[in-house]
Design an enzyme around this catalytic site. Structure first.
Site, short mmCIF file in Angstrom:
data_model
loop_
_atom_site.label_atom_id
_atom_site.label_comp_id
_atom_site.label_asym_id
_atom_site.label_seq_id
_atom_site.Cartn_x
_atom_site.Cartn_y
_atom_site.Cartn_z
CB VAL A 197 -8.45 -16.46 1.28
CG1 VAL A 197 -7.60 -15.85 0.14
CG2 VAL A 197 -7.83 -17.00 2.29
N PRO A 198 -9.95 -13.03 0.35
CG PRO A 198 -9.30 -10.89 0.62
CD PRO A 198 -8.91 -12.20 1.26
CB CYS A 199 -10.67 -14.85 -4.74
SG CYS A 199 -12.20 -15.57 -3.98
CG HIS A 200 -14.78 -10.93 -2.36
ND1 HIS A 200 -14.37 -11.74 -1.39
CD2 HIS A 200 -14.85 -9.60 -1.83
CE1 HIS A 200 -14.27 -10.87 -0.36
NE2 HIS A 200 -14.40 -9.83 -0.66
NE ARG A 201 -12.02 -7.58 0.51
CZ ARG A 201 -11.55 -7.59 1.82
NH1 ARG A 201 -10.35 -7.56 1.97
NH2 ARG A 201 -12.75 -7.76 2.57
#
Length: 305
Positions: free
Chosen positions: A269-273
């Site tokens: 779940v790409p919270c880094h984006r």
């Protein structure tokens, strides 16, 4: 639902892990060198440090660092610097363009076939969440990843947790994750988690006809935020206010930020984006250096596609 289980009864004992110390984090690993190079870039990006300066800072030759970094990230140190410095991220967002798109247009590299992690997900019921994991068995294991040690947690319904850590901090990461669902039962089982590690970090296995099965355990609001993050494609960025608008609560940017920070499925779940309103690479639960590393790695995957 099974009977309530106490955290004391279900938590594994915090003892040294000789397998990790011997096999998973060998001294001089690629990630450690690249991590220090990225840290140097992040601190001194305004000075645009040369390859020679970076190599001296990490104890490598310029040629050695160039080869190692490019092999790891798919980008040279110079291209990585251009792609992920804070100033660059701010300029892109201020102009209304997606993260990295301008650098591609300027000739840094062109995105080829888009790789992304195909995921099918389900959410546990509100009752399951409120019980804080009671009756749930979590199997966990530590695995090598491009971003240090990955702690992977699975249930019989799919991937439930993914955290990152560094050598010597494995048990702290486990405590952080188990604290989210303190009433679950935890079993160390690398045989169960290894197939997930192999798929998550291998873009060749990111297939729409064989999606990764994920189970999300959170509040209703958190689930909506995490589902919105799943719709942010690789090579793009979004702000907390963007996500708030997407879930129909445009004034909830602060709460969105908290939900992003609580995401238990890092990378998948790409919270880094997710970026701050100004375009800054704001806080990341597993460290800003790792966040920059993931963004650079994704840029390399797109360039290679």
């Amino acid at each position: 639902m099974n009977a309530h289980m106490s955290m004391t009864a279900s938590m594994p004992k915090m003892k040294p892990h000789p397998v990790l110390e011997r096999d998973i984090t060998p001294e001089g690993s690629d990630y450690e060198v690249v991590r220090r190079a990225i840290e140097k870039i992040s601190l001194d990006y305004r000075d645009q440090p040369s390859l020679e300066v970076l190599a001296e800072a990490v104890g490598e030759t310029p040629n050695g660092l160039q080869k190692l970094f490019t092999r790891w990230a798919g980008l040279s140190p110079k291209a990585f610097l251009q792609a992920v410095t804070l100033d660059h991220a701010r300029r892109l967002l201020d102009s209304g363009m997606p993260l990295l798109e301008t650098s591609f247009e300027l000739g840094m590299s062109g995105p080829g076939r888009l790789h992304d992690l195909f995921v099918t997900h389900e959410a546990m019921s509100p009752g399951d969440y409120k019980s804080r994991g009671a009756g749930l068995t979590m199997r966990y294991g530590y695995h090598i990843s491009p971003f240090g040690i990955a702690l992977i947690m699975v249930t019989d319904r799919g991937l439930a947790g993914l955290a990152f850590t560094d050598a010597g901090e494995e048990r702290a990461a486990l405590a952080d994750m188990t604290g989210r669902w303190p009433n679950a039962t935890y079993v160390e089982d690398m045989a169960a988690t290894a197939p997930y590690a192999a798929r998550i970090f291998d873009p060749a296995q990111w297939r729409s006809d064989r999606p990764l099965r994920v189970v999300m355990i959170g509040s209703d609001f958190q689930l909506r935020v995490w589902e919105a993050l799943l719709r942010v494609p690789m090579g793009r960025a979004c702000t907390y206010s963007d996500i708030a608008g997407r879930i129909g609560q445009p004034t909830a940017s602060r709460a969105v930020g908290a939900a992003v920070g609580a995401n238990p499925l890092s990378f998948v779940v790409p919270c880094h984006r997710a970026l701050g309103k100004s375009g800054a690479l704001t806080g990341y639960h597993w460290g800003l250096t790792r966040k920059r590393a993931i963004l650079g790695w994704e840029a390399g995957q797109m360039a290679a596609g």
